[in-house]
Design an enzyme around this catalytic site. Structure first.
Site, mmCIF file in Angstrom:
data_model
loop_
_atom_site.group_PDB
_atom_site.id
_atom_site.type_symbol
_atom_site.label_atom_id
_atom_site.label_comp_id
_atom_site.label_asym_id
_atom_site.label_seq_id
_atom_site.Cartn_x
_atom_site.Cartn_y
_atom_site.Cartn_z
ATOM 1 C CB CYS A 43 -20.579 1.660 -14.837
ATOM 2 S SG CYS A 43 -20.330 2.390 -16.901
ATOM 3 C CD GLU A 84 8.298 -4.918 7.938
ATOM 4 O OE1 GLU A 84 6.931 -4.818 7.889
ATOM 5 O OE2 GLU A 84 9.004 -6.041 8.262
ATOM 6 N N PRO A 85 9.207 0.899 5.820
ATOM 7 C CG PRO A 85 10.859 2.603 5.330
ATOM 8 C CD PRO A 85 10.679 1.307 6.030
ATOM 9 N N GLY A 104 4.451 2.201 8.453
ATOM 10 C CA GLY A 104 3.289 2.840 8.983
ATOM 11 C C GLY A 104 3.457 4.420 9.232
HETATM 12 N N1 LLP Z 1 4.891 -3.690 7.005
HETATM 13 C C1 LLP Z 1 3.824 -4.514 6.699
HETATM 14 C C2 LLP Z 1 3.867 -5.907 7.374
HETATM 15 C C3 LLP Z 1 2.893 -4.051 6.288
HETATM 16 O O1 LLP Z 1 1.504 -4.728 6.374
HETATM 17 C C4 LLP Z 1 2.653 -2.680 5.748
HETATM 18 C C5 LLP Z 1 1.339 -2.047 4.933
HETATM 19 C C6 LLP Z 1 3.854 -1.907 5.613
HETATM 20 C C7 LLP Z 1 4.949 -2.764 6.284
HETATM 21 C C8 LLP Z 1 3.924 -0.322 4.969
HETATM 22 O O2 LLP Z 1 3.264 0.269 5.715
HETATM 23 P P1 LLP Z 1 3.529 1.667 5.532
HETATM 24 O O3 LLP Z 1 4.881 2.203 5.684
HETATM 25 O O4 LLP Z 1 3.231 2.022 3.827
HETATM 26 O O5 LLP Z 1 2.211 2.445 6.132
HETATM 27 N N2 LLP Z 1 -3.608 0.317 0.747
HETATM 28 C C9 LLP Z 1 -3.379 1.161 2.218
HETATM 29 C C10 LLP Z 1 -2.572 0.821 2.905
HETATM 30 C C11 LLP Z 1 -2.459 -0.450 3.343
HETATM 31 C C12 LLP Z 1 -0.984 -0.914 4.086
HETATM 32 C C13 LLP Z 1 -0.838 -2.277 4.308
HETATM 33 N N3 LLP Z 1 0.376 -2.602 4.901
HETATM 34 C C14 LLP Z 1 -3.690 2.609 1.664
HETATM 35 O O6 LLP Z 1 -3.773 2.968 0.845
HETATM 36 O O7 LLP Z 1 -3.782 3.577 2.592
#
Ligand code: LLP
Length: 439
Positions: free
Chosen positions: A349, A273-274, A239
């Protein structure tokens, strides 16, 4: 920090001119700077060094095999959400103890595959999933290691589509049910409670809710510890936000500062979990201007990349910096002043097919090359072949060298799984066969 920079009037990824890559592989094309990804990994590890976390890269952000191989070689772990992602890691020889399995809808087959590979743990998101996993593990005569994903019910202050930590979210288990469910895991001989996890959302640029969430999960861990001898890890999820336009992204140290007090003396292994923060600003998409067009007061720049190649602007209103690669100097930090705003749109389209709306852009002509910045995360992985458009290639840059890590798809690729002359079977006979087979 990233390794894209304008030098002598043109944009480079590390020491490679992006214009040269576009000429070599065509457009649209994704280009990733490996040096940038490695910098991020090193800086993340340094900021959290005293907590010695296992960084499980959320590969949904960017699952390019060569990129994964580079991260695996640096000792990273991985967060997966499907057996398809597991398959990619298996091909690279990543051991199970470096893999955590998240996701709200794991199928039985996926559980079997993950148990077969010996994943470190399952992040379990519902009571029914818990029962299903207990059954699958028992059927296989195995024990599944479980972390409960709890919803700490804090507002991450991000886009509604990517906020996940609230009580009303489809993700995770309400934290006030945490203890009850933990005891249920402890009662199941085919399950072992090894961890707790939370993930409150993505693109979080305020560290306060982040720390608060981890604090609530750590409190739950403390309450459980006396009765849960195998409880070994706390996973704070991903996140971390990145800089797209105007919301400042906190440093790794700022996140570490709010997390540290909660987990320091907990005696649990810290997992994280980045996704986005490791790869997001390590990628650009190159696209060429096809046409310009004026409709009333509106000015359009039509480019050869569409929403099928990059869906973030259409889906989330995602803002990505877009600027010519050659001949117009470096872009300003915020939105450019004094330039005529245009809509930068693709060939698909759909009215929703745009990369930017009302965006001040220098005057560009057909054939000019544009870079769309900050697309290393959730760019290619969310692409599709809508309108029968082959997906773009993915190119890696390492210093002064570049390599095509995924070639452009061909029309043959697009029809490879299809047939124009399918074999029809009698549905009734088929049903009978299936019934006989199962009896
Ligand atoms: N862990 C879990 C359980 C998750 O659901 C996610 C992302 C992550 C880790 C990694 O999160 P991050 O560090 O990348 O923020 N498609 C969207 C983002 C969806 C994120 C889904 N889960 C976008 O393009 O902004």
């Amino acid at each position: 920090m990233d390794r894209f920079a304008y030098r002598d009037g043109q944009l480079f990824a590390e020491d490679v001119a992006l214009d040269a890559i576009a000429r070599a592989v065509g457009t649209p094309a994704y280009v990733y700077s490996l040096g940038t990804v490695r910098d991020h990994v090193d800086r993340l590890q340094a900021a959290f060094a005293d907590l010695d976390p296992l960084i499980c890269y959320a590969m949904k952000a960017n699952a390019n095999l060569a990129l994964l191989a580079d991260l695996a070689a640096r000792g990273l772990g991985f967060d997966i959400v499907s057996a398809g992602e597991l398959d990619r890691l298996r091909r690279l020889g990543v051991p199970g103890e470096r893999i955590v399995f998240s996701g709200v809808g794991k199928t039985r087959d996926e559980m079997v595959a993950a148990l077969g590979h010996g994943v470190r743990l399952f992040n379990v998101e519902s009571e029914e999933e818990l029962e299903a996993l207990a059954r699958v593990a028992a059927d296989l005569g195995q024990r599944a290691d479980v972390a409960l994903r709890v919803n700490p019910d804090v507002d991450p202050q991000t886009h509604a589509y990517i906020a996940t930590g609230l009580k009303e979210s489809k993700f995770g288990l309400a934290i006030d049910r945490g203890e009850v469910l933990a005891r249920r895991v402890l009662d199941r001989p085919s399950l072992r409670l090894v961890g707790l996890q939370c993930h409150i959302g993505s693109q979080i640029t305020d560290v306060t809710p982040y720390g608060e969430a981890v604090g609530r999960v750590a409190d739950l861990a403390r309450r459980l510890q006396p009765d849960a001898p195998d409880l070994a890890s706390l996973d704070m999820g991903g996140g971390f936000g990145i800089f797209y336009k105007d919301r400042r992204a906190p440093s790794f140290e700022e996140y570490a500062r709010v997390v540290r007090p909660h987990v320091k003396d907990l005696g649990l292994k810290l997992l994280m979990e980045p996704g986005r923060v490791l790869v997001g600003n390590a990628g650009v998409m190159l696209t060429r201007v096809l046409y310009r067009k004026q409709a009333g007061a509106k000015r359009f720049v039509i480019v050869d990349a569409g929403m099928n190649d990059l869906i973030r602007p259409s889906l989330y209103g995602g803002w990505h910096r877009i600027w010519p690669v050659v001949g117009h100097g470096a872009p300003p930090v915020g939105e450019a002043d004094g330039l005529a705003p245009v809509d930068i749109v693709g060939p698909v389209c759909e009215s929703g097919d745009f990369l930017a709306k009302d965006r001040p852009l220098p005057e560009v002509a057909a054939g000019e090359l544009l870079a769309v910045f900050g697309v290393g995360a959730y760019g290619f992985t969310m692409s599709s072949t809508y309108n029968a458009r082959p997906r773009p290639p993915e190119v890696l840059v390492d210093g002064a060298r570049f390599a095509v890590a995924r070639r452009r798809e061909t029309y043959d690729d697009l029809v490879a799984a299809e047939t124009a002359t399918p074999t029809f079977v009698e549905a009734a006979a088929e049903a009978l066969d299936a019934k006989e087979a199962s009896s």
